[in-house]
Design an enzyme around this catalytic site. Sequence first.
Site, short mmCIF file in Angstrom:
data_model
loop_
_atom_site.label_atom_id
_atom_site.label_comp_id
_atom_site.label_asym_id
_atom_site.label_seq_id
_atom_site.Cartn_x
_atom_site.Cartn_y
_atom_site.Cartn_z
N ARG A 171 47.29 40.86 35.68
CA ARG A 171 45.92 40.42 35.33
C ARG A 171 44.97 41.61 35.23
O ARG A 171 43.94 41.52 34.59
CB ARG A 171 45.38 39.52 36.46
CG ARG A 171 45.68 38.05 36.33
CD ARG A 171 45.17 37.32 37.58
NE ARG A 171 43.72 37.23 37.69
CZ ARG A 171 42.98 36.30 37.12
NH1 ARG A 171 43.54 35.37 36.39
NH2 ARG A 171 41.67 36.27 37.27
N ARG A 175 43.39 51.45 32.23
CA ARG A 175 42.84 52.05 31.00
C ARG A 175 42.68 53.55 31.15
O ARG A 175 42.29 54.02 32.21
CB ARG A 175 41.43 51.53 30.73
CG ARG A 175 41.33 50.10 30.43
CD ARG A 175 39.94 49.83 29.85
NE ARG A 175 39.72 48.41 29.87
CZ ARG A 175 38.88 47.79 30.67
NH1 ARG A 175 38.12 48.50 31.49
NH2 ARG A 175 38.77 46.49 30.63
N ARG A 248 45.97 28.94 48.36
CA ARG A 248 45.22 29.87 49.20
C ARG A 248 43.81 29.31 49.28
O ARG A 248 43.26 28.82 48.29
CB ARG A 248 45.18 31.27 48.59
CG ARG A 248 46.50 31.96 48.60
CD ARG A 248 47.07 32.18 49.97
NE ARG A 248 46.32 33.20 50.71
CZ ARG A 248 46.54 33.47 51.99
NH1 ARG A 248 47.43 32.78 52.70
NH2 ARG A 248 45.85 34.41 52.59
N ARG A 279 36.48 40.80 50.02
CA ARG A 279 35.39 41.37 49.23
C ARG A 279 34.04 40.84 49.70
O ARG A 279 33.99 39.85 50.42
CB ARG A 279 35.58 41.13 47.74
CG ARG A 279 35.66 39.68 47.33
CD ARG A 279 36.05 39.57 45.85
NE ARG A 279 36.38 38.19 45.53
CZ ARG A 279 37.01 37.78 44.44
NH1 ARG A 279 37.39 38.65 43.54
NH2 ARG A 279 37.27 36.51 44.24
N GLU A 299 34.23 37.30 51.89
CA GLU A 299 35.32 36.36 51.58
C GLU A 299 36.54 36.65 52.44
O GLU A 299 37.07 37.76 52.43
CB GLU A 299 35.73 36.48 50.10
CG GLU A 299 34.66 36.00 49.16
CD GLU A 299 35.12 35.92 47.71
OE1 GLU A 299 36.33 36.03 47.44
OE2 GLU A 299 34.24 35.75 46.86
N TYR A 347 46.05 28.16 37.79
CA TYR A 347 44.98 29.13 38.01
C TYR A 347 44.23 29.33 36.70
O TYR A 347 44.46 30.27 35.96
CB TYR A 347 45.62 30.44 38.50
CG TYR A 347 44.67 31.54 38.93
CD1 TYR A 347 43.30 31.40 38.85
CD2 TYR A 347 45.18 32.73 39.42
CE1 TYR A 347 42.46 32.42 39.25
CE2 TYR A 347 44.36 33.75 39.83
CZ TYR A 347 43.00 33.59 39.73
OH TYR A 347 42.18 34.61 40.12
N ASP A 349 41.14 30.21 34.30
CA ASP A 349 39.82 30.83 34.17
C ASP A 349 38.89 29.77 33.58
O ASP A 349 39.35 28.76 33.05
CB ASP A 349 39.90 32.05 33.25
CG ASP A 349 40.54 33.25 33.95
OD1 ASP A 349 40.44 33.33 35.19
OD2 ASP A 349 41.14 34.09 33.25
#
Length: 367
Positions: A171, A175, A248, A279, A299, A347, A349
């Site tokens: 995911r 770059r 989860r 995070r 979190e 999952y 988006d």
Amino acid sequence: MYDFLIVGSGLYGAVCAYELARAGRSVLVIDRRAHIGGNVYTESVEGINVHRYGAHIFHTSDQKLWEYVGRFAEFNNFINQPVARYRNEIYNLPFNMNTFTKLWDDVFTPAQAQARIASERERDCVAEPKNLEEQAISLVGRTIYEKLIKGYTQKQWGRPCTELPAFIIRRLPVRFTFDNNYFNDRWQGIPVGGYTKMIAKMLAYAEVRLRSDFLENREGYLAMARRVIYTGPIDEYFRYRFGALEYRSVRFEQEVLDIPNYQGNAVVNYTAEDVPYTRIIEHKHFEFGTQPGTVISREYSAEWKRGDEPYYPVNDAKNSRLYEQYRALAEGEDKVVFGGRLGQYKYFDMDDTVAAALACVKAELAR
Ligand code: UDP
């Protein structure tokens, strides 16, 4: 008698409600929570739109979907550029030239970064990655794996990286340009004024009842409509007949602070294993807020138990097989269809969620 009962007022249910009502169908939407919006719900705290069930950043490469959501909200120009904190070091994500040049003093160019990663990969000689650890090392080498991936991933999934499937890490872009944009998609943004307002517009043509739990009066609700779109957990609908699907869960520790700027960014990932949270979200930065105070959420990732909120489906082989059993059972329900992240155990988006809801409506209207 309604034409449609929609169970769940999250993004999937709200898109279905809008489309069906606009097509002239009578629609009742119920939700067991005291508010609409499911997990995209935002609420104002100290004038800041807080993403109560975790940060949601809309991003898509599909122009039609971008224009579609634009009918319900004005999207701002937020671009997700998360930062990773590892002990006393700060790095840009996703892995890009900013990350590489900060990690290695002798790396200045893409060719040098590629050579460095290639030499690390050779040292570990990963030929065909069989798990997340091997996949990560083969993508970015051991240094980045140890500092930015290993601890974060093990906290998020509660399992060692050697026991996790390789696809999870794919995911994340890698770059060789100085580009901190987390997503590769053409369009992204946050609805100005929060997601709840956007969902309310989608629900404007349906009747909505909150604090209404389908499972507490299953037969009564089923009798109220010709068709039912169910967006709750599919295993719960079938009373966990084959056992519970694994998720989860996330616990959010929210804090209001009397300072204008806590971390200078919407998202900071804590990648060391000994920091208990994964995070910290500072909500005001999603909308470039200038309020005097700030709201942050730490979190904490946890294994889901009955009674917790399910967040991430664990799409491994075992759970995928179990889901297939429920899906087969669902096909035998003559007036109920299952949709969304919980109904389809996927999952999704947000753009995928909207697309799936539009496809569901199309199929329903064609019946
Ligand atoms: N990941 C990581 N380090 C990071 C951020 C992400 O190793 O700092 C990995 C981790 O394995 C995680 C996956 O990338 O499960 C996907 O993360 P993402 O942030 O896309 O998940 P989401 O935002 O959907 O929770």
